[in-house]
Scaffold this active site. Structure first.
Site, PDB file in Angstrom:
ATOM      1  CG  HIS A  33      23.127  90.010  60.447  1.00 37.42           C
ATOM      2  ND1 HIS A  33      23.479  88.562  60.682  1.00 37.42           N
ATOM      3  CD2 HIS A  33      21.987  89.650  59.627  1.00 37.42           C
ATOM      4  CE1 HIS A  33      22.948  87.540  60.240  1.00 37.42           C
ATOM      5  NE2 HIS A  33      21.952  88.247  59.583  1.00 37.42           N
ATOM      6  CD  GLU A  86      27.082  91.016  65.097  1.00 41.25           C
ATOM      7  OE1 GLU A  86      26.926  90.476  65.937  1.00 41.25           O
ATOM      8  OE2 GLU A  86      26.138  91.078  64.012  1.00 41.25           O
TER       9      GLU A  86
END
Length: 144
Positions: free
Chosen positions: A86, A88
Protein backbone atom coordinates in the site's frame (compact mmCIF):
# COMPACT_ATOMS: atom_id res chain seq x y z
CA UNK A 1 22.62 24.95 -11.32
CA UNK A 2 25.09 22.82 -9.49
CA UNK A 3 25.95 19.24 -10.34
CA UNK A 4 24.44 18.17 -7.02
CA UNK A 5 21.13 19.83 -7.94
CA UNK A 6 21.18 18.15 -11.35
CA UNK A 7 21.90 14.78 -9.72
CA UNK A 8 19.08 15.28 -7.23
CA UNK A 9 16.63 16.08 -10.05
CA UNK A 10 17.77 13.00 -11.99
CA UNK A 11 17.30 10.77 -8.96
CA UNK A 12 13.87 12.22 -8.17
CA UNK A 13 12.79 11.69 -11.77
CA UNK A 14 14.15 8.13 -11.79
CA UNK A 15 11.87 5.20 -12.49
CA UNK A 16 10.36 3.26 -9.60
CA UNK A 17 12.72 0.40 -10.49
CA UNK A 18 15.63 2.43 -9.14
CA UNK A 19 13.97 2.56 -5.73
CA UNK A 20 13.45 -1.19 -5.85
CA UNK A 21 17.12 -1.63 -6.77
CA UNK A 22 18.16 0.30 -3.66
CA UNK A 23 18.90 3.72 -5.17
CA UNK A 24 16.98 6.01 -2.83
CA UNK A 25 16.27 9.64 -3.59
CA UNK A 26 17.27 12.20 -0.96
CA UNK A 27 14.66 13.97 1.14
CA UNK A 28 13.21 17.12 -0.42
CA UNK A 29 11.46 20.21 0.83
CA UNK A 30 7.67 20.09 0.82
CA UNK A 31 7.25 23.85 0.82
CA UNK A 32 7.40 24.45 -2.92
CA UNK A 33 3.99 26.21 -2.87
CA UNK A 34 2.00 27.08 0.23
CA UNK A 35 2.04 25.21 3.49
CA UNK A 36 4.09 22.04 4.01
CA UNK A 37 0.93 19.93 4.42
CA UNK A 38 -0.67 21.29 1.24
CA UNK A 39 2.55 20.71 -0.71
CA UNK A 40 2.85 17.21 0.75
CA UNK A 41 -0.72 16.43 -0.29
CA UNK A 42 -0.02 17.66 -3.81
CA UNK A 43 2.94 15.27 -3.94
CA UNK A 44 0.79 12.41 -2.61
CA UNK A 45 -1.80 13.18 -5.30
CA UNK A 46 0.92 13.14 -7.98
CA UNK A 47 2.04 9.74 -6.66
CA UNK A 48 -1.59 8.56 -6.81
CA UNK A 49 -1.71 9.61 -10.46
CA UNK A 50 1.60 7.82 -11.06
CA UNK A 51 0.13 4.63 -9.55
CA UNK A 52 -2.90 4.84 -11.83
CA UNK A 53 -0.73 5.40 -14.90
CA UNK A 54 1.30 2.30 -13.94
CA UNK A 55 -1.92 0.26 -13.74
CA UNK A 56 -2.02 0.11 -9.96
CA UNK A 57 -4.55 1.22 -7.36
CA UNK A 58 -5.06 4.98 -7.08
CA UNK A 59 -3.31 5.78 -3.80
CA UNK A 60 -0.30 7.91 -2.88
CA UNK A 61 1.37 8.81 0.41
CA UNK A 62 4.27 10.79 1.82
CA UNK A 63 5.95 11.00 5.21
CA UNK A 64 6.64 14.56 6.30
CA UNK A 65 9.14 15.61 8.98
CA UNK A 66 8.84 19.32 9.61
CA UNK A 67 8.62 20.83 6.13
CA UNK A 68 10.59 18.05 4.42
CA UNK A 69 9.28 14.98 2.65
CA UNK A 70 11.40 12.11 3.97
CA UNK A 71 9.44 9.25 2.42
CA UNK A 72 7.03 8.86 -0.47
CA UNK A 73 5.40 6.18 -2.59
CA UNK A 74 2.53 5.31 -4.89
CA UNK A 75 0.54 2.13 -4.37
CA UNK A 76 2.49 -0.86 -5.71
CA UNK A 77 0.06 -3.66 -4.79
CA UNK A 78 -0.59 -4.65 -8.41
CA UNK A 79 2.74 -3.78 -10.04
CA UNK A 80 4.82 -5.47 -7.34
CA UNK A 81 2.29 -8.31 -6.83
CA UNK A 82 2.55 -7.59 -3.10
CA UNK A 83 -0.67 -7.29 -1.10
CA UNK A 84 1.16 -5.24 1.56
CA UNK A 85 2.60 -2.65 -0.85
CA UNK A 86 0.00 0.00 0.00
CA UNK A 87 1.18 3.56 -0.61
CA UNK A 88 1.31 4.29 3.14
CA UNK A 89 3.36 1.15 3.89
CA UNK A 90 5.75 1.92 1.04
CA UNK A 91 6.13 5.57 2.15
CA UNK A 92 6.89 4.46 5.72
CA UNK A 93 9.48 1.97 4.39
CA UNK A 94 10.99 4.69 2.20
CA UNK A 95 11.25 7.12 5.13
CA UNK A 96 12.84 4.50 7.38
CA UNK A 97 15.35 3.67 4.63
CA UNK A 98 16.20 7.32 3.95
CA UNK A 99 16.49 8.26 7.62
CA UNK A 100 18.19 4.96 8.49
CA UNK A 101 15.89 4.40 11.44
CA UNK A 102 12.61 2.70 12.17
CA UNK A 103 11.70 5.46 14.63
CA UNK A 104 9.66 8.03 12.72
CA UNK A 105 8.45 9.99 15.75
CA UNK A 106 7.70 13.58 14.91
CA UNK A 107 6.68 12.62 11.36
CA UNK A 108 3.27 13.04 9.73
CA UNK A 109 1.82 10.47 7.32
CA UNK A 110 0.01 12.32 4.50
CA UNK A 111 -2.14 10.12 2.27
CA UNK A 112 -4.72 10.54 -0.46
CA UNK A 113 -7.25 8.44 1.46
CA UNK A 114 -7.71 7.16 5.00
CA UNK A 115 -5.09 4.51 5.80
CA UNK A 116 -6.41 0.97 6.26
CA UNK A 117 -5.88 -0.85 9.57
CA UNK A 118 -2.64 -2.48 8.34
CA UNK A 119 -1.17 0.88 7.34
CA UNK A 120 -2.36 2.62 10.51
CA UNK A 121 -0.80 -0.14 12.60
CA UNK A 122 2.50 0.21 10.72
CA UNK A 123 2.36 3.97 11.33
CA UNK A 124 1.76 3.30 15.03
CA UNK A 125 4.76 0.94 15.32
CA UNK A 126 6.94 3.39 13.37
CA UNK A 127 6.04 6.14 15.85
CA UNK A 128 4.29 8.38 13.32
CA UNK A 129 2.91 11.33 15.32
CA UNK A 130 -0.10 12.20 13.16
CA UNK A 131 -1.98 11.20 10.02
CA UNK A 132 -3.50 13.63 7.52
CA UNK A 133 -5.71 12.48 4.68
CA UNK A 134 -7.53 13.76 1.62
CA UNK A 135 -7.62 17.04 -0.26
CA UNK A 136 -9.30 18.70 2.75
CA UNK A 137 -6.19 17.79 4.83
CA UNK A 138 -8.27 16.07 7.49
CA UNK A 139 -6.18 15.51 10.61
CA UNK A 140 -6.85 11.98 11.86
CA UNK A 141 -4.58 12.42 14.86
CA UNK A 142 -2.03 9.84 15.94
CA UNK A 143 -2.33 6.26 14.67
CA UNK A 144 -3.99 3.84 17.07
Amino acid sequence: MSTQTDLRRAILAAPVGWLLAGVVAPARSATADGTPLAAAMRRAQALRDQALQAGDQGYGAVVLRGDTIVGEAPSRVVTATDPTAHAEMEAIRDAARRLRTRDLSGCVLVSTSRPCRMCETAAYWAGISSMVTGAALTDLGPPR
